[in-house]
Scaffold this motif. Sequence first.
Motif, PDB file in Angstrom:
ATOM      1  N   GLN A  57       0.831  -1.205   0.000  1.00  0.00           N
ATOM      2  CA  GLN A  57       0.000   0.000   0.000  1.00  0.00           C
ATOM      3  C   GLN A  57       0.865   1.254   0.000  1.00  0.00           C
ATOM      4  OE1 GLN A  57      -2.642  -0.370   3.371  1.00  0.00           O
ATOM      5  NE2 GLN A  57      -3.580  -2.240   2.584  1.00  0.00           N
ATOM      6  N   ARG A  58       1.903   1.269   0.834  1.00  0.00           N
ATOM      7  CA  ARG A  58       2.803   2.431   0.889  1.00  0.00           C
ATOM      8  C   ARG A  58       3.547   2.620  -0.423  1.00  0.00           C
ATOM      9  NH1 ARG A  58       6.971   2.382   5.567  1.00  0.00           N
ATOM     10  NH2 ARG A  58       7.755   4.082   4.264  1.00  0.00           N
ATOM     11  N   LEU A  59       3.989   1.510  -1.009  1.00  0.00           N
ATOM     12  CA  LEU A  59       4.730   1.619  -2.261  1.00  0.00           C
ATOM     13  C   LEU A  59       3.831   2.193  -3.356  1.00  0.00           C
ATOM     14  CD1 LEU A  59       7.297  -0.792  -3.735  1.00  0.00           C
ATOM     15  CD2 LEU A  59       5.386  -0.108  -5.167  1.00  0.00           C
ATOM     16  N   GLY A  60       2.603   1.692  -3.456  1.00  0.00           N
ATOM     17  CA  GLY A  60       1.688   2.197  -4.479  1.00  0.00           C
ATOM     18  C   GLY A  60       1.391   3.672  -4.304  1.00  0.00           C
ATOM     19  N   ALA A  61       1.165   4.095  -3.047  1.00  0.00           N
ATOM     20  CA  ALA A  61       0.877   5.508  -2.793  1.00  0.00           C
ATOM     21  C   ALA A  61       2.071   6.385  -3.150  1.00  0.00           C
ATOM     22  CB  ALA A  61       0.490   5.697  -1.327  1.00  0.00           C
ATOM     23  N   ALA A  62       3.296   5.906  -2.850  1.00  0.00           N
ATOM     24  CA  ALA A  62       4.495   6.692  -3.144  1.00  0.00           C
ATOM     25  C   ALA A  62       4.703   6.825  -4.651  1.00  0.00           C
ATOM     26  CB  ALA A  62       5.719   6.045  -2.492  1.00  0.00           C
ATOM     27  N   LEU A  63       4.466   5.761  -5.389  1.00  0.00           N
ATOM     28  CA  LEU A  63       4.613   5.841  -6.844  1.00  0.00           C
ATOM     29  C   LEU A  63       3.603   6.815  -7.444  1.00  0.00           C
ATOM     30  CD1 LEU A  63       5.322   2.153  -7.946  1.00  0.00           C
ATOM     31  CD2 LEU A  63       6.932   4.024  -7.583  1.00  0.00           C
ATOM     32  N   ASP A  64       2.386   6.807  -6.913  1.00  0.00           N
ATOM     33  CA  ASP A  64       1.380   7.769  -7.378  1.00  0.00           C
ATOM     34  C   ASP A  64       1.844   9.197  -7.099  1.00  0.00           C
ATOM     35  OD1 ASP A  64      -0.241   5.761  -8.277  1.00  0.00           O
ATOM     36  OD2 ASP A  64      -1.529   5.727  -6.503  1.00  0.00           O
ATOM     37  N   ALA A  65       2.396   9.409  -5.903  1.00  0.00           N
ATOM     38  CA  ALA A  65       2.854  10.748  -5.533  1.00  0.00           C
ATOM     39  C   ALA A  65       4.009  11.207  -6.416  1.00  0.00           C
ATOM     40  CB  ALA A  65       3.277  10.772  -4.063  1.00  0.00           C
ATOM     41  N   ALA A  66       4.858  10.261  -6.843  1.00  0.00           N
ATOM     42  CA  ALA A  66       6.004  10.600  -7.682  1.00  0.00           C
ATOM     43  C   ALA A  66       5.636  10.671  -9.158  1.00  0.00           C
ATOM     44  CB  ALA A  66       7.117   9.581  -7.478  1.00  0.00           C
ATOM     45  N   GLY A  67       4.407  10.290  -9.487  1.00  0.00           N
ATOM     46  CA  GLY A  67       4.002  10.282 -10.887  1.00  0.00           C
ATOM     47  C   GLY A  67       4.681   9.193 -11.687  1.00  0.00           C
ATOM     48  N   THR A  68       5.101   8.115 -10.997  1.00  0.00           N
ATOM     49  CA  THR A  68       5.812   7.011 -11.641  1.00  0.00           C
ATOM     50  C   THR A  68       4.862   5.842 -11.844  1.00  0.00           C
ATOM     51  OG1 THR A  68       7.869   7.664 -10.568  1.00  0.00           O
ATOM     52  CG2 THR A  68       7.762   5.419 -11.417  1.00  0.00           C
TER      53      THR A  68
END
Length: 274
Positions: free
Chosen positions: A151-162
């Motif tokens: 969950q954290r990884l997915g949210a971070a990728l969304d935040a980075a636009g990756t």
Amino acid sequence: MSDDRLLTIGEFSRLSMLSIRMLRHYDEHGVLPPTRVDPLSGYRSYHPALLRTAGRVRALRDAGVGVHDLAACAPFDDEAQLRAVLLERRRAVQAEIAVAEGRLADIDRFLTDLEGPVMSTTVTRTTLPARRVASLRGTIPTYDDEGLLWQRLGAALDAAGTVPAPDAAAVAVFHDEGFVEQDADVEVQLDVAVPFPEVDGVRYVEEPAVDAVVGELHGPYAGVGAVMAELGAWIAARGLRVAGPMRNVYVVGPVTEPDPSAWVTRVCLPVATA
């Protein structure tokens, strides 16, 4: 309260369906104090109106609420507080049911193994390719809590636009030297196409190629133990040693397939010559 005749502790016990021993216990802990205590004999007497309170005490007790939480609810006339206590207890019971269902599934799986031939796992030795990944490593309560990292990884990728790379592999790496019951050191990885700046502990990492033995699990993750046994026997028979942390490659998992029987997981152990 009115001037109704007080009930003896025996009468109150019979009418409230709470034992005399429990009534004394509840009095000592401030849950259900008697209306009057004789200063000489210590004999307890109860007003009939307390029977309604006793009913609430009994219902909460039967729901599994402990004596300390019962005392916090006294005198049991705050319905908002009672509702909050019951909802919290409901959540706890749901968690207990989930644990019990897991144990039942384990029992059924073992019974199935006893009643029929054990399915063998095809083990292969291969080179896991080098990868460019988004990586998040952290300590989680147990291995079953791996989803917290995803969950954290997915949210971070969304935040980075990756976005994940085409045909991205989802991989979990288990860094503990041995199996642990709690505070598991786990890393989750997802292939990405391009580098990105670190976000909330999620880093861009270039993973090297790895020499590994691989066994494929078809079905729920609970079957991973049988695959690990096959891998261990295969490695020992060929004079190899484990040369790095175990990793799972989730080929088909719960994100895309709700039916656990259709899940496919590649269990990988890095190896080297002993």
